[in-house]
Enzyme design. Structure first.
Site, PDB file in Angstrom:
ATOM      1  N   ASP A   1      -5.548  37.833 -26.678  1.00  0.00           N
ATOM      2  CA  ASP A   1      -6.026  36.323 -26.531  1.00  0.00           C
ATOM      3  C   ASP A   1      -7.489  36.217 -26.860  1.00  0.00           C
ATOM      4  OD1 ASP A   1      -6.414  33.703 -26.273  1.00  0.00           O
ATOM      5  OD2 ASP A   1      -6.481  33.887 -24.029  1.00  0.00           O
TER       6      ASP A   1
ATOM      7  N   ASP B   1      -8.163  31.027 -32.414  1.00  0.00           N
ATOM      8  CA  ASP B   1      -7.369  31.673 -31.133  1.00  0.00           C
ATOM      9  C   ASP B   1      -6.234  32.114 -31.358  1.00  0.00           C
ATOM     10  OD1 ASP B   1      -6.866  31.871 -28.477  1.00  0.00           O
ATOM     11  OD2 ASP B   1      -6.888  29.646 -27.832  1.00  0.00           O
TER      12      ASP B   1
END
Ligand SMILES: *[C@@H]1O[C@H](CO)[C@@H](O)[C@H](O)[C@H]1NC(C)=O
Ligand SMILES: *[C@@H]1O[C@H](CO)[C@@H](O)[C@H](O)[C@H]1NC(C)=O
Ligand SMILES: *[C@@H]1O[C@H](CO)[C@@H](O)[C@H](O)[C@H]1NC(C)=O
Ligand SMILES: *[C@@H]1O[C@H](CO)[C@@H](O)[C@H](O)[C@H]1NC(C)=O
Ligand SMILES: *[C@@H]1O[C@H](CO)[C@@H](O)[C@H](O)[C@H]1NC(C)=O
Length: 431
Positions: free
Chosen positions: A94, A306
């Site tokens: 992440d 992201d």
């Protein structure tokens, strides 16, 4: 409604750590991406928004409120080997958060035990495990630490944009690549993105964000302050092998590499911000007020890249323009109630050759990001294709380039030079 298998396969990629086997230290860390279907599930109503909640001590800043939710598990997994003797753990990779954390063996939460229990970190079985105490400098890097006294352990609470929260104790242990890693030993988890189906199979999160506690920052000290990854295009069969690479001497620069500055938002130091200048659909520049892309004085707005968020989010005015332009151009039967998540869906039954409009994002530095239509039109059911974009509904929210949109590109996050490099051709040429 379940997603087609090809998409689920894509969304269930595993990153497997190739630990260095030679006696001399390598100058980079290389993690392989492979296909697996072991993490498939048929629940497509869950959406995972796994970027870290911005500092709560700035009450006027709020993360985007995500309406609806839902296109299935869209996470990429990395394997980390930690402890003495080593334990192997699968983590969600992440770039939207900093803290690396693992579900710990001490957990009393029942959902830890009924699935993938073997994947959780058994801290008592590791001789090299250490809990950090409150006075440790690393403890003060956490956004929310609670210290009962100077000699108590460093307890933290870490929250994500969708309201998910994890808490535990900041700890260290030794990785298989002979580096001490600081991570959270999580005892409590709550919320959809970290307990829901998208998280199934994961033992925790590998935080690749820009903050000082992140995995990439910690490893950057040894391997170099940059990393790259490629999320392979699921339409290519057989799928290409791809990697997450941390450090290394050379960047991914090739003839076709484009570059845009990585921006800093002092209110949200975790995120990798880039700037969108304009949006082009089929060579038409959309009339979007440039101010919708900016970061304001309070740190609201802007665009982040992201890997932990599946979909792409645009500010409402830009989103409306994009949907309108797409709707004007796609000559297929439009479905009104095909999806509760997406505004623009088509019946593609009997269509042999789809001709979907091109979408280009022009980033600062005039670098053009030109994803293939498969990165923004997805199959949500048999013969149903939807524009896989969403609007940022909160005025305080930020735009997000999600992992679906990133497929088929090699991205390098070069923190030393504050720039993001990307290339369409780099995916096939792993180092
Ligand atoms: C899909 O999910 C439902 C509810 O979780 C379950 O009952 C059903 O067996 C699943 N179907 C398949 C094909 O896995
Ligand atoms: C591991 O790191 C320590 C300290 O940095 C070093 O002394 C040792 O030689 C390293 N071991 C290997 C196998 O690289
Ligand atoms: C876990 O969460 C519960 C409820 O929020 C709380 O009572 C408990 O103290 C937490 N445990 C730890 C170890 O943080
Ligand atoms: C899908 O997952 C969500 C979130 O966990 C849950 O609320 C919903 O009931 C699930 N739906 C099905 C059909 O399993
Ligand atoms: C799409 O169109 C076909 C042929 O007209 C029809 O049979 C099918 O039901 C439609 N699908 C949806 C989801 O409306």
């Amino acid at each position: 409604m379940s997603l087609p298998t090809s998409l689920l396969l894509l969304l269930s990629l595993l990153l497997i750590l190739l630990s260095p086997t030679t006696s001399h230290s390598p100058n980079y860390l290389k993690l392989q991406l492979i296909h697996t279907n072991t993490l498939l599930h048929n629940n497509s109503t869950h959406f995972s928004l796994l970027h870290h909640h911005r500092h709560r001590n700035r009450p006027r800043i709020h993360t985007p409120i995500v309406s609806g939710a839902a296109t299935g598990s869209g996470q990429y997994f990395a394997s980390l080997t930690l402890g003495t003797p080593p334990q192997r753990l699968l983590l969600v990779a992440d770039t939207g958060s900093d803290l690396t954390w693992l579900r710990s063996s001490s957990s009393r939460q029942p959902h830890y035990h009924h699935r993938n229990h073997r994947a959780a970190f058994l801290l008592r079985r590791s001789r090299s495990f250490r809990a950090l105490h409150c006075l440790h400098t690393k403890c003060h890097l956490l956004p929310h630490q609670q210290c009962r006294g100077p000699h108590s352990s460093c307890q933290y609470t870490y929250s994500y944009a969708d309201g998910s929260v994890t808490s535990g104790i900041l700890s260290t242990d030794v990785t298989s690549f002979n580096t001490t890693l600081t991570f959270g030993c999580a005892f409590n988890l709550s919320g959809p993105s970290i307990t829901g189906p998208a998280f199934e199979g994961a033992a925790g999160v590998m935080g690749l964000g820009k903050g000082p506690l992140s995995f990439t920052e910690q490893l950057g000290k040894r391997f170099g302050n940059r990393f790259s990854y490629c999320l392979p295009d699921y339409t290519i069969s057989p799928p290409k092998i791809s990697y997450l690479v941390i450090g290394g001497r050379h960047g991914v620069v090739s003839r076709n590499t484009r570059s845009t500055p990585l921006l800093t938002n002092i209110f949200a130091t975790t995120f990798y911000y880039i700037e969108i200048l304009y949006v082009i659909i089929e060579n038409v520049k959309l009339p979007i007020n440039p101010s919708v892309w900016g970061i304001d004085d309070l740190g609201n707005g802007g665009t982040i890249i992201d890997s932990g968020t599946t979909l792409t989010f645009f500010p409402e005015p830009a989103y409306r323009q994009i949907v309108k332009e797409m709707a004007d151009r796609v000559k297929l039967p439009r479905l009104s109630k095909a999806s509760q998540v997406f505004d623009l869906c088509y019946n593609v039954s009997g269509v042999s050759k789809l001709n979907l409009p091109s979408l280009k994002l022009v980033f600062a530095g005039d670098s053009v990001f030109d994803p293939p239509p498969g990165n923004y039109f997805i199959d949500t059911a048999k013969d149903v294709k939807c524009l896989a974009l969403q609007a940022v509904t909160s005025p305080a929210g930020n735009a997000v380039i999600g992992n679906l949109m990133q497929q088929g590109f090699l991205f390098e996050f070069d923190n030393d030079r504050s720039r993001l490099l990307f290339s369409r051709s780099g995916c096939g040429n792993p180092r």
